[in-house]
Design an enzyme around this catalytic site. Structure first.
Site, PDB file in Angstrom:
ATOM      1  N   SER A 133       0.860  -1.179   0.000  1.00 18.27           N
ATOM      2  CA  SER A 133       0.000   0.000   0.000  1.00 18.27           C
ATOM      3  C   SER A 133       0.900   1.234   0.000  1.00 18.27           C
ATOM      4  O   SER A 133       2.071   1.169   0.409  1.00 18.27           O
ATOM      5  CB  SER A 133      -0.873   0.001   1.257  1.00 18.27           C
ATOM      6  N   TYR A 146      -1.292  -0.261  11.353  1.00 15.57           N
ATOM      7  CA  TYR A 146      -1.490  -0.669   9.966  1.00 15.57           C
ATOM      8  C   TYR A 146      -0.325  -0.184   9.099  1.00 15.57           C
ATOM      9  O   TYR A 146       0.241  -0.946   8.314  1.00 15.57           O
ATOM     10  CB  TYR A 146      -2.809  -0.108   9.428  1.00 15.57           C
TER      11      TYR A 146
END
Length: 275
Positions: A133, A146
């Site tokens: 990501s 995260y």
């Protein structure tokens, strides 16, 4: 010709489901895996092999890889797509929850690679695609665990790529920006739950709004755009090390790399209305 064989984790919905379908359409024997097989019924009906796998349990992952190799005699592609985002302030998120996120996003990914690599190395070829990501480059408030997991995926993949190059095995990172999936609502809910009754509750609302708005943002892309890129990376004869995905994803990565940290922090503060 013998059909190539792929394993796709996180195959029950969104990016993983679409990737499994597209690889199957390209002639792969695809094994789509998730914790619950009831959400994989549609894939099974279309000819994709489905299997229940818990990425936090070694025996479950080992059984999957043994089954695939026993049935097909080869494993050509591993798409490590499974992952989740649990949001909340670093101070208030229980470490047990943080460890659970790393178990799936990092250690499950790494263990799957460990298990398929002997089969790939034996034949001198193979490919591992890790879905990371832009969170592996940038930071946002209340996304500490995260983002940390995605930074870990980036570093792990870079090292793995260097280690496996002499064996003819490619390691590729796919790096989406905002994507229109159920992930955004799940992350926003986890942030609400983790912030309720804490000193961060009021400040976290801006991040919750930003997460919930991703499904309608002009900067976000549909899950199919990410699956398209994963399949492109799987089929490229000479794949790149990184495939940013989404509007301005590459630009955001470049800004994070080369702008002074204070400037990046200021821009992030404007985005999330925080100081």
């Amino acid at each position: 010709m013998v059909a190539p064989v792929a394993i796709v984790t996180g195959g029950s919905s969104g990016i993983g489901e679409l990737t499994a379908r597209q690889l199957h359409a390209k002639g792969y024997q695809v094994y789509a895996v998730a914790r619950r097989t009831d959400r994989l019924a549609g894939l099974a009906e279309s000819g994709v092999h489905v299997h229940a796998v818990d990425l936090t349990e070694d025996a479950s992952m080992r059984e999957l890889v043994d089954r695939v190799h026993a049935e097909q005699g080869r494993i050509d592609l591993l798409v490590n797509n499974a992952g989740f985002g649990a949001f909340g302030a670093v101070e208030t998120v229980p470490l047990a929850d943080a460890r659970a996120q790393f178990e799936v996003n990092v250690f499950g990914l790494a263990r799957m690679a460990q298990l398929v690599l002997p089969h790939m190395r034996e034949v001198g070829r193979g490919r591992i695609i890790n879905v990371s990501s832009i969170a592996g480059y940038v930071a946002e408030p209340y996304g500490g665990w995260y983002h940390a997991s995605k930074h870990a995926v980036e570093g792990l993949s870079d090292c793995l790529r260097l280690e496996l190059r002499p064996f003819g095995i490619d390691v590729v990172l796919v790096e989406p920006g905002p994507v229109r999936t159920e992930w955004n609502a799940i992350a926003a809910k986890s942030l609400a739950d983790a912030s309720r009754g804490t000193p961060y509750e009021k400040q976290a609302r801006a991040t919750r709004r930003a997460l919930k708005s991703m499904n309608s943002s002009l900067l976000s892309v549909p899950a199919s755009r990410v699956s398209d890129v994963i399949v492109e990376a799987a089929l490229d004869d000479d794949p790149r090390a990184r495939y940013p995905v989404g509007r301005r994803a590459a630009a955001i990565i470049m800004l994070a790399k080369y702008l002074p940290t204070r400037a990046v922090d200021a821009l992030t503060g404007l985005l999330y209305h925080s100081r």
